[in-house]
Design a protein around this motif. Structure first.
Motif, PDB file in Angstrom:
ATOM      1  N   UNK A 149       0.838  -1.207   0.000  1.00 33.55           N
ATOM      2  CA  UNK A 149       0.000   0.000   0.000  1.00 33.55           C
ATOM      3  C   UNK A 149       0.865   1.247   0.000  1.00 33.55           C
ATOM      4  N   UNK A 150       1.914   1.226   0.797  1.00 37.76           N
ATOM      5  CA  UNK A 150       2.829   2.364   0.874  1.00 37.76           C
ATOM      6  C   UNK A 150       3.463   2.658  -0.486  1.00 37.76           C
ATOM      7  N   UNK A 170      10.208  11.197  -0.685  1.00 43.00           N
ATOM      8  CA  UNK A 170      11.327  10.839   0.189  1.00 43.00           C
ATOM      9  C   UNK A 170      10.816  10.284   1.515  1.00 43.00           C
ATOM     10  N   UNK A 171       9.684  10.823   2.007  1.00 44.18           N
ATOM     11  CA  UNK A 171       9.110  10.313   3.260  1.00 44.18           C
ATOM     12  C   UNK A 171       8.623   8.879   3.086  1.00 44.18           C
ATOM     13  N   UNK A 172       7.930   8.608   1.971  1.00 43.65           N
ATOM     14  CA  UNK A 172       7.474   7.241   1.702  1.00 43.65           C
ATOM     15  C   UNK A 172       8.663   6.291   1.571  1.00 43.65           C
ATOM     16  N   UNK A 173       9.711   6.728   0.855  1.00 43.93           N
ATOM     17  CA  UNK A 173      10.889   5.882   0.667  1.00 43.93           C
ATOM     18  C   UNK A 173      11.551   5.575   2.006  1.00 43.93           C
ATOM     19  N   UNK A 174      11.743   6.592   2.828  1.00 47.15           N
ATOM     20  CA  UNK A 174      12.372   6.377   4.133  1.00 47.15           C
ATOM     21  C   UNK A 174      11.553   5.407   4.981  1.00 47.15           C
ATOM     22  N   UNK A 178      12.743   1.847   6.447  1.00 44.08           N
ATOM     23  CA  UNK A 178      12.682   1.584   7.886  1.00 44.08           C
ATOM     24  C   UNK A 178      11.923   0.298   8.163  1.00 44.08           C
ATOM     25  N   UNK A 179      10.807   0.078   7.449  1.00 40.39           N
ATOM     26  CA  UNK A 179      10.078  -1.191   7.570  1.00 40.39           C
ATOM     27  C   UNK A 179      11.013  -2.372   7.259  1.00 40.39           C
TER      28      UNK A 179
END
Length: 299
Positions: A149-150, A170-174, A178-179
């Motif tokens: 989903x992300x 960039x926020x989605x990638x980070x 992290x996941x």
């Protein structure tokens, strides 16, 4: 020549491994791209690419499918929800046996800079192997669903004209990294250690990655870091269990092996490209470190 195209920035391109030249390194057409593995497979009509390197980071998430992924000198079979992380200039080859399902994300160091993501963040994730290869991680079912989903949101944002689009990407990638890091079995850095020592180690490894073809001595790097060779060795040995000399040699040997295996440059040319003016010394160095001569390794 078999081919598996990549598509940074929406431009489909394929640069081949010319066997009479050094190993092909493919430049990024853009700083970021995300697309489905199915699309890449269809664009290539199911053909398989030759081993190659990139000058950007690559994340390959195999959600379904059979085949294998060659990373440097190890072939990993596809597995459900296996995520591979390929560093810049690392040699890899995607070999699907059938039409796979999954995601491919590419991003350059420039993308990280533009979006204020320090490369130390990438290094500390322990996902990308800058000096060695990393096996894939496996996402558990619940995390795979969240991550899928992300990445759909990431792709929608990438294809949009939203204000602050790059910041959102960039926020989605980070978050995705992290996941993935949460599933990584490699030991994280010992944060109880002196932070200045960790900074010094990162700076040293960065210098080695940039200058290993020119500087072969610990003193060369210690001078760049404004410390003594003895202190550099002590810090590196304490943090990773290797001497600074061993780190330099490991980088040289890894790149020598890549050229020996994946190019048809002569041994003399490979040695010269790695900073060895004497081919006999290069052969002796390689055999001392690996137990094989360059010609024996090449087979």
């Amino acid at each position: 020549m078999l081919k598996w195209p990549c598509r940074p920035g929406g431009l489909i391109f394929t640069l081949y491994l010319h066997m009479a030249t050094p190993l092909s390194v493919r430049p990024a057409a853009s700083t970021f791209n995300i697309q489905r593995m199915e699309e890449i497979y269809d664009q290539a009509h199911g053909a398989v690419d030759a081993p190659h390197g990139h000058d950007y980071y690559t994340v390959i998430w195999v959600q379904e499918g059979t085949g294998a992924h060659l990373v440097d000198f190890t072939s990993y079979p596809f597995a459900k929800d296996a995520v591979f992380f390929v560093s810049p200039r690392q040699v890899h080859q995607v070999m699907p046996a059938e039409r796979p399902q999954g995601w491919v994300i590419t991003f350059s160091p420039r993308f990280l800079q533009l979006n204020h993501i320090n490369e130390d963040f990438i290094t500390e994730m322990n996902l990308f192997g800058h000096f060695d290869e990393r096996p894939p991680i496996l996402l558990p079912t619940d995390l795979a669903a969240q991550s899928d989903t992300l990445l759909h949101f990431l792709r929608q944002t990438y294809e949009s004209t939203l204000p602050y689009r790059l910041a959102a990407m960039s926020a989605y990638l980070k978050l995705f990294l992290i996941y993935c890091h949460g599933q990584c079995e490699l030991p994280p850095p010992d944060m109880a250690s002196d932070q200045s020592s960790h900074y010094l180690l990162r700076a040293f490894k960065k210098l080695v990655a940039e200058h290993f073809q020119t500087y072969h001595q610990v003193q060369d790097y210690a001078h760049q870091l404004h410390i003594s060779a003895k202190h550099l060795n002590q810090v590196v040995k304490t943090l990773i269990g290797q001497t600074a000399k061993e780190v330099i040699q490991e980088k040289l040997i890894l790149n020598a092996k890549r050229e020996l295996r994946y190019s048809q440059l002569s041994i003399k040319e490979i040695g010269y490209n790695l900073g060895f003016n004497d081919p006999l010394y290069f052969s002796a160095f390689f055999k001392k470190c690996t137990g094989q001569s360059p010609s024996e390794f090449r087979g």
